[in-house]
Design a protein around this motif. Structure first.
Motif, PDB file in Angstrom:
ATOM      1  N   THR A 145       0.582  -1.218  -0.033  1.00 23.98           N
ATOM      2  CA  THR A 145       0.172   0.243   0.087  1.00 23.98           C
ATOM      3  C   THR A 145       0.693   1.787   0.231  1.00 23.98           C
ATOM      4  O   THR A 145       0.153   2.525   0.174  1.00 23.98           O
ATOM      5  CB  THR A 145      -0.923   0.215   1.300  1.00 23.98           C
ATOM      6  OG1 THR A 145       0.038   0.030   2.469  1.00 23.98           O
ATOM      7  CG2 THR A 145      -1.619  -0.889   1.164  1.00 23.98           C
ATOM      8  N   VAL A 146       2.327   1.186   0.222  1.00 25.68           N
ATOM      9  CA  VAL A 146       2.698   2.586   0.493  1.00 25.68           C
ATOM     10  C   VAL A 146       3.782   2.930  -0.947  1.00 25.68           C
ATOM     11  O   VAL A 146       3.657   2.383  -2.181  1.00 25.68           O
ATOM     12  CB  VAL A 146       4.974   2.195   1.093  1.00 25.68           C
ATOM     13  CG1 VAL A 146       4.214   1.351   2.142  1.00 25.68           C
ATOM     14  CG2 VAL A 146       5.200   1.261   0.783  1.00 25.68           C
ATOM     15  N   LYS A 147       3.601   4.295  -1.422  1.00 24.33           N
ATOM     16  CA  LYS A 147       3.616   4.810  -2.487  1.00 24.33           C
ATOM     17  C   LYS A 147       4.936   5.151  -2.510  1.00 24.33           C
ATOM     18  O   LYS A 147       5.705   5.056  -4.070  1.00 24.33           O
ATOM     19  CB  LYS A 147       3.099   6.479  -2.383  1.00 24.33           C
ATOM     20  CG  LYS A 147       1.679   6.303  -1.914  1.00 24.33           C
ATOM     21  CD  LYS A 147       1.145   7.987  -1.906  1.00 24.33           C
ATOM     22  CE  LYS A 147      -0.647   8.103  -1.683  1.00 24.33           C
ATOM     23  NZ  LYS A 147      -0.343   9.473  -1.122  1.00 24.33           N
ATOM     24  N   GLY A 148       6.231   4.712  -1.863  1.00 21.68           N
ATOM     25  CA  GLY A 148       7.219   4.713  -2.243  1.00 21.68           C
ATOM     26  C   GLY A 148       8.489   4.017  -2.120  1.00 21.68           C
ATOM     27  O   GLY A 148       7.401   2.670  -2.508  1.00 21.68           O
ATOM     28  N   LEU A 197      12.628  -2.826   3.017  1.00 25.10           N
ATOM     29  CA  LEU A 197      11.611  -4.245   2.935  1.00 25.10           C
ATOM     30  C   LEU A 197      11.029  -5.437   2.641  1.00 25.10           C
ATOM     31  O   LEU A 197      11.548  -5.727   4.791  1.00 25.10           O
ATOM     32  CB  LEU A 197      13.136  -4.405   2.607  1.00 25.10           C
ATOM     33  CG  LEU A 197      13.196  -6.074   1.073  1.00 25.10           C
ATOM     34  CD1 LEU A 197      12.976  -6.051   0.128  1.00 25.10           C
ATOM     35  CD2 LEU A 197      15.097  -6.827   1.440  1.00 25.10           C
ATOM     36  N   GLN A 198      10.103  -5.705   2.013  1.00 25.76           N
ATOM     37  CA  GLN A 198       9.216  -6.614   3.372  1.00 25.76           C
ATOM     38  C   GLN A 198       9.249  -8.318   2.569  1.00 25.76           C
ATOM     39  O   GLN A 198       9.651  -8.103   0.889  1.00 25.76           O
ATOM     40  CB  GLN A 198       8.205  -6.325   3.177  1.00 25.76           C
ATOM     41  CG  GLN A 198       7.024  -4.756   3.178  1.00 25.76           C
ATOM     42  CD  GLN A 198       7.435  -4.434   4.944  1.00 25.76           C
ATOM     43  OE1 GLN A 198       7.718  -5.250   5.673  1.00 25.76           O
ATOM     44  NE2 GLN A 198       7.500  -3.313   4.504  1.00 25.76           N
ATOM     45  N   SER A 199       8.658  -9.395   3.237  1.00 25.16           N
ATOM     46  CA  SER A 199       8.965 -10.647   2.332  1.00 25.16           C
ATOM     47  C   SER A 199       7.709 -10.465   1.519  1.00 25.16           C
ATOM     48  O   SER A 199       6.609  -9.533   1.752  1.00 25.16           O
ATOM     49  CB  SER A 199       8.317 -11.624   2.990  1.00 25.16           C
ATOM     50  OG  SER A 199       7.564 -11.541   4.306  1.00 25.16           O
ATOM     51  N   SER A 200       7.217 -11.038   0.351  1.00 24.80           N
ATOM     52  CA  SER A 200       6.411 -11.225  -0.157  1.00 24.80           C
ATOM     53  C   SER A 200       5.725 -12.289   0.609  1.00 24.80           C
ATOM     54  O   SER A 200       5.721 -13.355   1.058  1.00 24.80           O
ATOM     55  CB  SER A 200       7.042 -11.743  -1.526  1.00 24.80           C
ATOM     56  OG  SER A 200       7.294 -12.987  -2.010  1.00 24.80           O
ATOM     57  N   GLU A 201       4.331 -12.279  -0.320  1.00 30.07           N
ATOM     58  CA  GLU A 201       3.064 -14.106  -0.126  1.00 30.07           C
ATOM     59  C   GLU A 201       2.397 -13.737  -1.338  1.00 30.07           C
ATOM     60  O   GLU A 201       1.589 -12.860  -1.834  1.00 30.07           O
ATOM     61  CB  GLU A 201       2.223 -12.877   1.111  1.00 30.07           C
ATOM     62  CG  GLU A 201       2.810 -13.113   2.667  1.00 30.07           C
ATOM     63  CD  GLU A 201       1.256 -12.633   3.182  1.00 30.07           C
ATOM     64  OE1 GLU A 201       1.981 -12.352   5.092  1.00 30.07           O
ATOM     65  OE2 GLU A 201       0.405 -12.257   2.905  1.00 30.07           O
ATOM     66  N   LEU A 202       2.151 -15.324  -0.777  1.00 28.37           N
ATOM     67  CA  LEU A 202       1.674 -15.789  -2.556  1.00 28.37           C
ATOM     68  C   LEU A 202      -0.184 -15.413  -2.064  1.00 28.37           C
ATOM     69  O   LEU A 202      -0.718 -15.881  -0.909  1.00 28.37           O
ATOM     70  CB  LEU A 202       1.327 -16.801  -2.388  1.00 28.37           C
ATOM     71  CG  LEU A 202       3.084 -17.053  -2.924  1.00 28.37           C
ATOM     72  CD1 LEU A 202       2.758 -18.510  -3.780  1.00 28.37           C
ATOM     73  CD2 LEU A 202       2.896 -16.480  -4.858  1.00 28.37           C
ATOM     74  N   GLN A 203      -0.896 -14.690  -2.706  1.00 33.14           N
ATOM     75  CA  GLN A 203      -2.233 -14.121  -2.276  1.00 33.14           C
ATOM     76  C   GLN A 203      -3.009 -15.076  -2.979  1.00 33.14           C
ATOM     77  O   GLN A 203      -3.642 -14.517  -4.523  1.00 33.14           O
ATOM     78  CB  GLN A 203      -2.799 -12.809  -2.736  1.00 33.14           C
ATOM     79  CG  GLN A 203      -2.236 -11.783  -0.947  1.00 33.14           C
ATOM     80  CD  GLN A 203      -2.217 -12.375   0.398  1.00 33.14           C
ATOM     81  OE1 GLN A 203      -3.823 -11.918   0.672  1.00 33.14           O
ATOM     82  NE2 GLN A 203      -1.862 -12.538   0.710  1.00 33.14           N
TER      83      GLN A 203
END
Length: 246
Positions: free
Chosen positions: A97-100, A127-133
């Protein structure tokens, strides 16, 4: 014979056994003409200039076997046959959701190396980990990995100088070698924009990551048939992809 020619001939005498082995493997895997003919001796009748040109040509051919295009194998920590594993890791990116932050996903190594740092969180990019939605109505191989963090691998396609991700295709063009195929994935339509990646059709994930913590979220891609896409595209069908090299 000048010094340069002597150095080149010595270098070729050292590299030739290694390259000949690589050429043999390359021929067995891809059905191309072996490079054994390149190891034939240059005739005595050739001039010094001709010999140097031929030696340079052969050296370039040998060297091409040791080089190769890089590609990321999303959803797997291994590489296809004929490719070399550079490193493996997990998929990371910017919070959805972040713009940057950055738009692209990254294959992050499992063991980072740090330099100087300042303790505590700063006003920096995170930096975040990803998730399979991929919930219950998703393709079975993906539903079982719902909200897990997929793994990845950086691979080098040995002896092949080009690579490309072909969207909406499970096969590669004539003359290309398929590294893997899968499904197009990216951010959701109402989230912040990212990029399209090709997720392996049998995605592998990190252990103990199905906690719904958010992060850089990944969704399947479908076409909007109300726009001017060709009639060959069908709405509400997940788009495929393949990664190919040449």
């Amino acid at each position: 014979m000048d010094v340069r020619s002597v150095i080149l001939m010595v270098g070729l005498s050292i590299a030739l056994p290694i390259i000949t082995l690589g050429a043999s493997v390359h021929h067995e895997q891809y059905g191309e003409e072996p490079l054994d003919a390149m190891s034939d001796e240059i005739t005595v009748e050739d001039s010094d200039e001709d010999r140097e040109v031929e030696q340079n040509r052969r050296f370039v051919g040998y060297k091409s076997l040791l080089n190769g295009a890089l590609y990321t194998h999303w959803g797997s920590n291994t590489c296809s046959e004929g490719s070399h594993l550079v490193y493996s890791g997990f998929v990371g990116g910017t919070w959805y959701t972040v713009k940057g932050g950055a738009a692209q996903y990254l294959c992050m190594p499992m063991e980072p190396e740090y330099s100087e740092y300042i303790p505590k969180t700063q006003s920096n990019s995170i930096l975040q980990s990803s998730e399979l939605q991929t919930p219950s109505k998703a393709i079975p191989a993906f539903h079982s990995q719902y909200q897990n963090t997929p793994v990845c691998a950086l691979c080098q396609a040995c002896g092949r100088s080009a690579q490309f991700m072909f969207p909406a295709r499970l096969t590669c063009p004539s003359g290309w070698n398929k590294e893997y195929d899968g499904y197009l994935m990216t951010a959701k339509y109402d989230h912040q924009r990212t990029e399209y990646i090709c997720m392996d059709k049998q995605p592998e994930v990190m252990e103990d990551t199905s906690k719904n913590v958010g992060g850089a979220l990944l969704y399947f891609v479908e076409t909007n048939t109300k726009t001017d896409v060709p009639d060959t595209y069908v709405g509400e069908k997940e788009l495929t992809c393949s990664v190919c090299s040449k």
